[in-house]
Structure formats: C-alpha cells, structure tokens
Write an enzyme that holds these catalytic residues in place. Structure first.
Site, mmCIF file in Angstrom:
data_model
loop_
_atom_site.group_PDB
_atom_site.id
_atom_site.type_symbol
_atom_site.label_atom_id
_atom_site.label_comp_id
_atom_site.label_asym_id
_atom_site.label_seq_id
_atom_site.Cartn_x
_atom_site.Cartn_y
_atom_site.Cartn_z
ATOM 1 N N SER A 47 0.824 -1.206 0.000
ATOM 2 C CA SER A 47 0.000 0.000 0.000
ATOM 3 C C SER A 47 0.857 1.254 0.000
ATOM 4 O O SER A 47 2.059 1.226 0.298
ATOM 5 C CB SER A 47 -0.922 0.012 1.225
ATOM 6 N N ASP A 80 -1.619 -0.913 -3.574
ATOM 7 C CA ASP A 80 -2.928 -0.760 -2.938
ATOM 8 C C ASP A 80 -3.131 0.675 -2.439
ATOM 9 O O ASP A 80 -2.212 1.288 -1.878
ATOM 10 C CB ASP A 80 -3.016 -1.742 -1.761
ATOM 11 N N HIS A 81 -4.336 1.187 -2.650
ATOM 12 C CA HIS A 81 -4.763 2.488 -2.111
ATOM 13 C C HIS A 81 -3.777 3.608 -2.380
ATOM 14 O O HIS A 81 -3.348 4.324 -1.465
ATOM 15 C CB HIS A 81 -5.030 2.382 -0.608
ATOM 16 N N HIS A 186 -12.630 -0.497 6.708
ATOM 17 C CA HIS A 186 -11.219 -0.786 6.933
ATOM 18 C C HIS A 186 -10.889 -0.843 8.418
ATOM 19 O O HIS A 186 -11.582 -0.268 9.250
ATOM 20 C CB HIS A 186 -10.346 0.293 6.274
ATOM 21 N N HIS A 214 -13.001 -4.590 -0.112
ATOM 22 C CA HIS A 214 -12.033 -4.042 0.833
ATOM 23 C C HIS A 214 -12.587 -4.221 2.247
ATOM 24 O O HIS A 214 -13.764 -4.441 2.446
ATOM 25 C CB HIS A 214 -11.797 -2.567 0.557
ATOM 26 N N THR A 239 -5.743 -6.197 8.055
ATOM 27 C CA THR A 239 -5.779 -6.070 9.513
ATOM 28 C C THR A 239 -5.885 -7.427 10.205
ATOM 29 O O THR A 239 -5.220 -7.674 11.223
ATOM 30 C CB THR A 239 -6.951 -5.170 9.935
#
Length: 293
Positions: A47, A80-81, A186, A214, A239
């Site tokens: 990310s 990512d992101h 998230h 996500h 996570t």
C-alpha cells in the site's frame, strides 16, 4: 515463477482470490508460504501507507520481486490504495502487475477524470487498474458521522454503492476492477461486518468488471464464502492477518520476556500468518465453488 498478470488471477465469472498486504519481509514470506501450502494463486499488495512506512516503495518492491521469483504458485504484485499519481507511475516502472488508484474522496467528476487518465496511462503500459467509487455526501447522514455535503469513502459506515452509478463509473473510466461498498470497513479488528449479499449480486450483474471487497478483515468465514458466491472476486485482507501475526509475537514475548533476538518472535509470527493465509485461500476457493453451483 515469473509474476502473473493480475487480470489472469481475478476472474469475473468464477474465482475468488485473496489479496494480502505486506509491510514487513516476514509478512511477504508468510503470504507466499501460505499460498504454496494451499497450492492456490495469491495477490501480494503493497500500500501507499506501507511505502511511506519504509520511506520508499523501492526496497519492499525489490524484496517482493525477489521472493516471488522463487514462488511455486502464480503471484501478482499490486499497489494498494494509492492517491499519488507519481506513486502509481513508480509502481508501474517497478514492474507491478496492477495498481489501485483511490480517488474515492474526490467529487464524482474529479474522481472520474483522474481515474480515467491514470487508467489510460496504465493500460498503455500493460498494467491492470482497480478503482474505488466514492459516494455523494449526505447518503450516510449525520448518524454515520458524515456531514451533509461531505464526500464519503466507499467504506464509510452506512455507505452503499449504487449499481447504476457503479456501471456508469466503470464505463466512464475504463477500469479493470471496482472496489464497492457493501457493508465492510477498513481496520476492523472484530469480524462482525454485515455484508449486503443481495447488493453484491446486483452489482455483479450491473458491473462488467470484477468486484473487489475491501475491509474483508471484518468479515467472518461464512460471510466471506457467501460474498464470493454472490460475486465478489478480489478479497483484500490486511488487519486480520496483522492481528494473527501480532498475537503470536505477543504470546512469544510474554512467555519469554528476556528475548532480545527478533528472529525468536518474528519467525513464529510469520509461521502463524502463513497458516492463516493458507486457510483463507482455501476458504475463498470454497466460496468460488459455492458460487458456481
């Protein structure tokens, strides 16, 4: 094994594939070990936040390339992101097989124009693009902590993706996959998210590209299987795997507080995470089989 194009792994019609984030070398090793044990493909994700933590994208990207080259299963490498156009272009130059440009907090027109421009550039370089669709302010309402007139992330609590808007966004931008809001968020540390499976099916029917979930760390096993069966194809988990890794490290240090060699606790953390990666990949494959029956 050489990197596999992300589009070859994310099949709109048949398969759910795990996409797992790394910030540490041990996490990268865990993901590849788990995928090899499961004998299933996987997407390794780095990310924008992970690149910032390391101070640059290059070191972690180089480690990923070196480790993936020895993998015995198909592996894709995904950014990512990313909110930075420069970071997207750097990832492409560094051989990533896909990128996610996140313009979800931008107003609709700006999100569409920026995503379209980035997608065209990436396609010119043979790279697959994922995007995330934001929602117009006010849909969540004050009860969700979002003020009227404020842009919401697609994963703000209470936000849901409208199938017609999603189809229009894909048509206007040309993206290869779309992250949608169906009930996840998230950074959830408990697996209590309630996914709107009927909406997933509506989105799958309306949107001509694979759907991405996500915030999947907050989703329990049964719901993950059902989500893949309903049409989710790329399942992002970070996570939850961080939690598995950290719990094992914490237990090791509690049992032997005199430990100073990080290999004595990072190694077990890596092994615990590898086991969970294997289990999750098998679970998602089960969801794909449920969806095809």
């Amino acid at each position: 094994m050489p990197l596999t194009p992300t589009g070859d792994l994310v099949d709109r019609t048949a398969r759910g594939v795990g996409a797992f984030n790394v910030a540490l070398l041990e996490q990268l090793e865990a993901i590849l070990a788990g995928a090899e044990r499961a004998a299933l493909p996987v997407i390794v994700q780095i990310s924008e936040n992970a690149a910032a933590y390391r101070g640059a994208l290059g070191p972690l990207a180089a480690a990923a390339h070196a480790a993936i080259a020895d993998a015995r299963v198909p592996v894709a490498l995904h950014l990512d992101h990313a909110t930075s156009t420069d970071l997207v272009k750097e990832a492409v130059r560094r051989g990533f097989t896909s990128v996610m440009y996140d313009g979800s907090l931008l107003p609709w027109d700006e999100n569409v124009s920026r995503t379209r421009e980035i997608t065209r550039w990436c396609h010119d370089h043979g790279v697959w693009v994922e995007a995330e669709l934001g929602a117009v302010g006010g849909k969540g309402g004050p009860e969700d902590g979002v003020g009227v007139g404020v842009m919401e992330s697609a994963h703000t609590p209470g936000v849901r993706t409208d199938p017609a808007e999603a189809a229009r966004f894909v048509a206007d931008t040309g993206v290869d996959a779309l992250a949608v809001a169906v009930g996840t968020a998230h950074r959830m540390t408990r697996r209590t998210a309630a996914i709107d499976l009927a909406l997933v099916a509506e989105l799958q029917a309306a949107v001509p590209v694979p759907l991405v979930l996500h915030g999947s760390s907050g989703v329990d096993d049964g719901t993950l299987v059902a989500a893949v069966g309903a049409g989710m194809r790329k399942i992002n988990i970070s996570t939850h795997l961080n939690g598995v890794f950290t719990a094992e490290v914490r237990d090791r240090l509690a049992a032997r507080p005199e430990t100073v060699d990080p290999r004595r606790y990072l190694g077990p953390g890596r092994d615990a995470m590898a086991g969970e990666v294997e289990r999750l990949l098998r679970l998602l494959a089960e969801g794909a089989e449920v969806g095809s029956t």
